[in-house]
Design a protein around this motif. Structure first.
Motif, short mmCIF file in Angstrom:
data_model
loop_
_atom_site.label_atom_id
_atom_site.label_comp_id
_atom_site.label_asym_id
_atom_site.label_seq_id
_atom_site.Cartn_x
_atom_site.Cartn_y
_atom_site.Cartn_z
N ASP A 127 16.52 -5.34 8.85
CA ASP A 127 16.99 -5.03 10.20
C ASP A 127 15.85 -4.53 11.09
O ASP A 127 15.76 -4.90 12.27
N ALA A 128 14.99 -3.68 10.52
CA ALA A 128 13.88 -3.14 11.31
C ALA A 128 12.91 -4.26 11.71
O ALA A 128 12.44 -4.30 12.86
N GLY B 157 10.83 -7.70 15.96
CA GLY B 157 10.44 -9.07 16.26
C GLY B 157 11.04 -9.62 17.54
O GLY B 157 10.60 -10.65 18.06
N MET B 158 12.04 -8.91 18.10
CA MET B 158 12.69 -9.35 19.34
C MET B 158 11.96 -8.74 20.53
O MET B 158 12.45 -7.84 21.20
N THR B 159 10.76 -9.22 20.79
CA THR B 159 9.92 -8.61 21.82
C THR B 159 10.43 -8.83 23.23
O THR B 159 10.05 -8.09 24.15
N GLY B 160 11.28 -9.79 23.42
CA GLY B 160 11.80 -10.05 24.75
C GLY B 160 13.15 -9.41 25.03
O GLY B 160 13.77 -9.71 26.04
N ALA C 201 14.78 0.03 18.77
CA ALA C 201 13.35 -0.15 18.52
C ALA C 201 12.71 1.08 17.87
O ALA C 201 11.92 0.96 16.93
N ARG C 202 13.03 2.27 18.37
CA ARG C 202 12.41 3.47 17.79
C ARG C 202 12.91 3.70 16.37
O ARG C 202 12.15 4.12 15.49
N ALA D 211 13.72 1.39 14.34
CA ALA D 211 13.03 0.39 13.53
C ALA D 211 11.60 0.83 13.20
O ALA D 211 11.13 0.69 12.06
N ALA D 212 10.91 1.38 14.19
CA ALA D 212 9.53 1.84 13.96
C ALA D 212 9.51 2.99 12.96
O ALA D 212 8.65 3.04 12.07
N HIS D 213 10.47 3.92 13.08
CA HIS D 213 10.55 5.02 12.12
C HIS D 213 10.84 4.49 10.72
O HIS D 213 10.28 4.98 9.72
N THR D 214 11.70 3.50 10.62
CA THR D 214 12.06 2.93 9.32
C THR D 214 10.87 2.28 8.65
O THR D 214 10.65 2.44 7.44
N LEU D 215 10.06 1.56 9.42
CA LEU D 215 8.89 0.91 8.84
C LEU D 215 7.84 1.92 8.42
O LEU D 215 7.13 1.71 7.42
#
Length: 387
Positions: free
Chosen positions: A326-327, A332-335, A354-355, A357-361
Motif C-alpha cells: 500500500d505504501a 507511486g501516485m505522484t499525480g 502520503a505521509r 506511506a513515507a513513515h511506513t517505508l
C-alpha cells in the motif's frame, strides 16, 4: 545494530520479504529514532550490565538506558555514577554487537561530569535521557548536551521526558507544549526523540493503570498524550515514543484476554496456541494492545522495563506485506488521485496517505517487511523456539 539479528539466514529468508537493515549512530536521525524500538531501562547500579549486554542483544534489545534518576535511591547516586562509568568503559573496551546506550541523568551538570569521567569511553554512549523536562528548565540540559557534543566531537543525542504537571493540567498544557516545541526546535538535530513519562503523569492524579487497561484507557493521560503527538509530530520534526508498560508477571484478571485465538490457530505453527497462552500469562497481551494503539496515534517505539517485552514490541513494528505494498502504491501516485489497493480491500488516496506511506517505508527499512503469508505470530513463534 540490526533488528532480529539473532535469526539465522534461513529463518530470515523464510520470514522476510525485505530483511531489516543495520543502523548505528551515524544513521539519519529519523531512521535512528525509529530504530530505538523497545528501549530497555536498567538501574544505573546494575554491576553486571556490560557482562549481560550480549544476552540482551540476543533477546532483541536495540536500545538501552542506564538510569541514574527514578530507578535508584537518592543515596545511591554516587555509586551509580561510578558504576555507569565502569560499565560504559567495559563496553567501549569490548567487542561485538551492542545496543544504542543512553544514560538517564538527574541534572544537567551530571551530563558534563559523566562525559569528563568517561574520557574516550564516551564513544560507547549514544546520548542522554533528560527527566522532568520543562520549558523553564530544559534549556540547561540542552546547553550541557551542546557542550559535550562540541568537546567530544561525538554525535550525542538527547531524549527529553515529558512527565511534569504542566503537561497534563488543562490550564497549562497547550502553552507548555508549544514552549517545549520552540525550545527543542532550536536544538532539533541533537534531539533524537521525545519520550512520555506516563508513570509520573499518572502519579500526579494518584492513578495507576491495571494490567487490564492501556494508557489510552485513562482519559486524563490520554488527552495529554494526544496533545503531545499533536504538537510534536505534525511536521515530522520530532519522534514521540510510547509510555512504559509496567507488568511482566501475570495474576488474576478481571477482563477477557486481549489476543484473539484465530491468529494463533494455524496448523502450520505447532505450539502457537501455547505461545498465546504464555503471552497472556505474562500480561503481554495488554502490552501488545497498547503498542497497536500507540502506532495508530503516531507514536513510535516503547519504554520497557523487562527483556520479555522487547520481542512482542518489535514483532508488531515489522511492516506487513500489505502495508508495504500500500505504501509503495501510494507514493507511486505522484499525480494524485484515488485507486484500489493491490489487496483489493481498501481505498488508497495518494495525497492524504502520503505521509503515512513515507513513515511506513522508514519503518520497513529498520524493522523489515514480512512475506505475504507471514504475520507477527510467525516471528514470535520462531523467536520463542530459538530462545
Amino acid at each position: 545494530m540490526r533488528h532480529f539479528s539473532s535469526l539465522t539466514p534461513e529463518q530470515g529468508t523464510a520470514l522476510f520479504r525485505h530483511l531489516p537493515r543495520a543502523f548505528d549512530t551515524a544513521s539519519d536521525r529519523r531512521t535512528l529514532a525509529v530504530g530505538l524500538g523497545a528501549t530497555l531501562y536498567t538501574p544505573g547500579t546494575r554491576t553486571d550490565y556490560a557482562r549481560r549486554i550480549g544476552q540482551l542483544v540476543r533477546e532483541g534489545v536495540a536500545s538501552s538506558v542506564l538510569c541514574l534518576e527514578d530507578a535508584i535511591s537518592d543515596d545511591a547516586v554516587a555509586d551509580g555514577e561510578r558504576n555507569v562509568v565502569e560499565q560504559l568503559a567495559s563496553l567501549h573496551a569490548g567487542s561485538g554487537e551492542r545496543p544504542l546506550v543512553f544514560v538517564r541523568v538527574r541534572n544537567a551538570d551530571q551530563v558534563r561530569d559523566l562525559v569528563k569521567q568517561l574520557e574516550e569511553s564516551a564513544a560507547a554512549l549514544t546520548g542522554f535521557v533528560f527527566p522532568k523536562f520543562t520549558a523553564a528548565t530544559g534549556g540547561e540540559y540542552l546547553e550541557a548536551l551542546a557542550d559535550v557534543r562540541a568537546s567530544t566531537g561525538l554525535p550525542l543525542y538527547g531524549m527529553p521526558v515529558l512527565e511534569t504537571g504542566e503537561v497534563p493540567y488543562s490550564e497549562t498544557r497547550i502553552a507548555e507544549l508549544l514552549r517545549l516545541r520552540a525550545l527543542l526546535s532550536e536544538h532539533e538535530e541533537s534531539v533524537l526523540a521525545v519520550r512520555i513519562g506516563a508513570t509520573d503523569l499518572c502519579g500526579l492524579y494518584g492513578l495507576r493503570r491495571s494490567r487490564d487497561l492501556t494508557v489510552w484507557d485513562l482519559a486524563l493521560v490520554r488527552e495529554a498524550l494526544a496533545d503531545i503527538v499533536n504538537v510534536f509530530t505534525r511536521d515530522d520534526a520530532f519522534t514521540v515514543t510510547g509510555a512504559v508498560w509496567e507488568y511482566f508477571t501475570g495474576t488474576e484478571r478481571l477482563f477477557k484476554p486481549q489476543l484473539r485465538q484465530s491468529p494463533f490457530g494455524r496448523p502450520d505453527l505447532p505450539g502457537a496456541p501455547e505461545l498465546r497462552y504464555d503471552l497472556i500469562r505474562h500480561d503481554l497481551d495488554g502490552l501488545m494492545r497498547e503498542v497497536v494503539l500507540d502506532k495508530a496515534t503516531g507514536i513510535v517505539g516503547k519504554t520497557v522495563i523487562h527483556p520479555s517485552h522487547v520481542r512482542p514490541v518489535h514483532a508488531l513494528y515489522v511492516v506487513t506485506d500489505e502495508e508495504f505494498t500500500d505504501a509503495q502504491t501510494t507514493l507511486g501516485m505522484t499525480g494524485g488521485g484515488v485507486t484500489g489497493s493491490t489487496y483489493s480491500n481498501k481505498m488508497i488516496e495518494s495525497r492524504p496517505h502520503a505521509r503515512w506511506a513515507a513513515h511506513t517505508l522508514r519503518r520497513a527499512e529498520v524493522f523489515g517487511v514480512l512475506r505475504e503469508d507471514r504475520t507477527f505470530v510467525d516471528l514470535l513463534h520462531l523467536e520463542e523456539a530459538s530462545a
